[in-house]
Design a protein around this motif. Structure first.
Motif, PDB file in Angstrom:
ATOM      1  N   THR A 158      -4.795   5.458  -6.502  1.00  0.00           N
ATOM      2  CA  THR A 158      -5.644   6.163  -5.546  1.00  0.00           C
ATOM      3  C   THR A 158      -5.594   5.448  -4.197  1.00  0.00           C
ATOM      4  O   THR A 158      -5.199   4.277  -4.116  1.00  0.00           O
ATOM      5  N   ARG A 159      -6.014   6.129  -3.163  1.00  0.00           N
ATOM      6  CA  ARG A 159      -6.024   5.522  -1.830  1.00  0.00           C
ATOM      7  C   ARG A 159      -6.895   4.267  -1.815  1.00  0.00           C
ATOM      8  O   ARG A 159      -6.493   3.232  -1.274  1.00  0.00           O
ATOM      9  N   ASP A 160      -8.070   4.333  -2.423  1.00  0.00           N
ATOM     10  CA  ASP A 160      -8.966   3.167  -2.442  1.00  0.00           C
ATOM     11  C   ASP A 160      -8.341   1.996  -3.193  1.00  0.00           C
ATOM     12  O   ASP A 160      -8.397   0.850  -2.735  1.00  0.00           O
ATOM     13  N   ARG A 161      -7.746   2.266  -4.346  1.00  0.00           N
ATOM     14  CA  ARG A 161      -7.154   1.188  -5.126  1.00  0.00           C
ATOM     15  C   ARG A 161      -5.944   0.595  -4.404  1.00  0.00           C
ATOM     16  O   ARG A 161      -5.770  -0.621  -4.368  1.00  0.00           O
ATOM     17  N   CYS A 162      -5.122   1.448  -3.804  1.00  0.00           N
ATOM     18  CA  CYS A 162      -3.944   0.936  -3.083  1.00  0.00           C
ATOM     19  C   CYS A 162      -4.363   0.126  -1.864  1.00  0.00           C
ATOM     20  O   CYS A 162      -3.730  -0.882  -1.530  1.00  0.00           O
ATOM     21  N   ASN A 163      -5.426   0.538  -1.181  1.00  0.00           N
ATOM     22  CA  ASN A 163      -5.971  -0.254  -0.065  1.00  0.00           C
ATOM     23  C   ASN A 163      -6.428  -1.622  -0.559  1.00  0.00           C
ATOM     24  O   ASN A 163      -6.175  -2.646   0.087  1.00  0.00           O
ATOM     25  N   CYS A 164      -7.104  -1.644  -1.687  1.00  0.00           N
ATOM     26  CA  CYS A 164      -7.587  -2.903  -2.254  1.00  0.00           C
ATOM     27  C   CYS A 164      -6.416  -3.803  -2.624  1.00  0.00           C
ATOM     28  O   CYS A 164      -6.414  -4.998  -2.308  1.00  0.00           O
ATOM     29  N   ILE A 165      -5.417  -3.233  -3.265  1.00  0.00           N
ATOM     30  CA  ILE A 165      -4.247  -4.012  -3.657  1.00  0.00           C
ATOM     31  C   ILE A 165      -3.554  -4.584  -2.430  1.00  0.00           C
ATOM     32  O   ILE A 165      -3.108  -5.739  -2.438  1.00  0.00           O
ATOM     33  N   GLN A 166      -3.490  -3.814  -1.348  1.00  0.00           N
ATOM     34  CA  GLN A 166      -2.879  -4.314  -0.117  1.00  0.00           C
ATOM     35  C   GLN A 166      -3.678  -5.476   0.458  1.00  0.00           C
ATOM     36  O   GLN A 166      -3.110  -6.459   0.927  1.00  0.00           O
ATOM     37  N   ARG A 167      -5.005  -5.386   0.401  1.00  0.00           N
ATOM     38  CA  ARG A 167      -5.832  -6.487   0.907  1.00  0.00           C
ATOM     39  C   ARG A 167      -5.577  -7.767   0.103  1.00  0.00           C
ATOM     40  O   ARG A 167      -5.477  -8.858   0.671  1.00  0.00           O
ATOM     41  N   LYS A 196       0.831  -1.205   0.000  1.00  0.00           N
ATOM     42  CA  LYS A 196       0.000   0.000   0.000  1.00  0.00           C
ATOM     43  C   LYS A 196       0.867   1.257   0.000  1.00  0.00           C
ATOM     44  O   LYS A 196       0.635   2.183  -0.779  1.00  0.00           O
ATOM     45  N   ARG A 197       1.869   1.290   0.867  1.00  0.00           N
ATOM     46  CA  ARG A 197       2.740   2.471   0.927  1.00  0.00           C
ATOM     47  C   ARG A 197       3.484   2.672  -0.391  1.00  0.00           C
ATOM     48  O   ARG A 197       3.595   3.801  -0.889  1.00  0.00           O
ATOM     49  N   ALA A 198       3.980   1.593  -0.965  1.00  0.00           N
ATOM     50  CA  ALA A 198       4.685   1.705  -2.245  1.00  0.00           C
ATOM     51  C   ALA A 198       3.740   2.155  -3.350  1.00  0.00           C
ATOM     52  O   ALA A 198       4.103   2.977  -4.196  1.00  0.00           O
ATOM     53  N   CYS A 199       2.541   1.642  -3.325  1.00  0.00           N
ATOM     54  CA  CYS A 199       1.526   2.026  -4.305  1.00  0.00           C
ATOM     55  C   CYS A 199       1.222   3.521  -4.206  1.00  0.00           C
ATOM     56  O   CYS A 199       1.230   4.243  -5.210  1.00  0.00           O
ATOM     57  N   LEU A 200       0.979   3.999  -3.004  1.00  0.00           N
ATOM     58  CA  LEU A 200       0.657   5.421  -2.808  1.00  0.00           C
ATOM     59  C   LEU A 200       1.830   6.325  -3.168  1.00  0.00           C
ATOM     60  O   LEU A 200       1.631   7.452  -3.632  1.00  0.00           O
ATOM     61  N   ALA A 201       3.050   5.849  -2.963  1.00  0.00           N
ATOM     62  CA  ALA A 201       4.234   6.659  -3.256  1.00  0.00           C
ATOM     63  C   ALA A 201       4.583   6.664  -4.745  1.00  0.00           C
ATOM     64  O   ALA A 201       5.376   7.488  -5.180  1.00  0.00           O
ATOM     65  N   SER A 202       3.987   5.754  -5.498  1.00  0.00           N
ATOM     66  CA  SER A 202       4.292   5.687  -6.929  1.00  0.00           C
ATOM     67  C   SER A 202       3.696   6.898  -7.641  1.00  0.00           C
ATOM     68  O   SER A 202       2.804   7.570  -7.127  1.00  0.00           O
ATOM     69  N   ASP A 203       4.191   7.155  -8.838  1.00  0.00           N
ATOM     70  CA  ASP A 203       3.706   8.309  -9.599  1.00  0.00           C
ATOM     71  C   ASP A 203       2.597   7.937 -10.574  1.00  0.00           C
ATOM     72  O   ASP A 203       2.292   8.680 -11.482  1.00  0.00           O
ATOM     73  N   ARG A 204       1.975   6.802 -10.352  1.00  0.00           N
ATOM     74  CA  ARG A 204       0.914   6.348 -11.245  1.00  0.00           C
ATOM     75  C   ARG A 204      -0.400   7.069 -10.919  1.00  0.00           C
ATOM     76  O   ARG A 204      -0.806   7.147  -9.766  1.00  0.00           O
ATOM     77  N   ALA A 205      -1.062   7.547 -11.952  1.00  0.00           N
ATOM     78  CA  ALA A 205      -2.332   8.259 -11.758  1.00  0.00           C
ATOM     79  C   ALA A 205      -3.403   7.344 -11.168  1.00  0.00           C
ATOM     80  O   ALA A 205      -4.287   7.800 -10.443  1.00  0.00           O
ATOM     81  N   GLU A 206      -3.309   6.047 -11.468  1.00  0.00           N
ATOM     82  CA  GLU A 206      -4.304   5.090 -10.988  1.00  0.00           C
ATOM     83  C   GLU A 206      -4.102   4.722  -9.518  1.00  0.00           C
ATOM     84  O   GLU A 206      -4.909   3.999  -8.940  1.00  0.00           O
TER      85      GLU A 206
END
Length: 103
Positions: free
Chosen positions: A40-49, A28-38
């Motif tokens: 989002t907090r919701d998507r990164c939370n989902c990916i972490q789950r 989740k942290r890596a996802c949120l820190a990435s520069d990808r427009a996609e």
């Protein structure tokens, strides 16, 4: 005495969980820190789950580094050790699950 034992049990439970929660959410942290427009907090939370279900903590720690340096993933993919092949297979499975669930 019973009250003391209950407090001691609660304190032990909290201490046992605390280190795990501090290490959690690498993806989740890596996802949120990435520069990808996609990313989002919701998507990164989902990916972490999904990561929590599909990957070990060690896998997550390794894979989270790939968000910053994708070349590491390429090196692992090209490696021919059984251990690296197994991690790549788990990563592929995780990616397919995350795409299906979080898109």
């Amino acid at each position: 005495m019973t009250k003391f034992l209950l407090i001691a049990l609660c304190a032990t439970s909290i201490l046992a969980v605390a280190p795990k929660s501090l290490e959690a959410a690498n993806i989740k942290r890596a996802c949120l820190a990435s520069d990808r427009a996609e990313a989002t907090r919701d998507r990164c939370n989902c990916i972490q789950r999904v990561a929590d279900q599909a990957l070990t903590r060690s896998d997550q720690k390794t894979i989270s580094k790939w968000f910053q340096d994708p070349h590491q993933a390429q090196e692992l993919k090209m490696s021919r050790t059984a251990r690296d092949d197994a991690l790549w297979d788990r990563y592929q499975n995780f990616g397919q699950m995350a795409q299906a669930i979080c898109s």
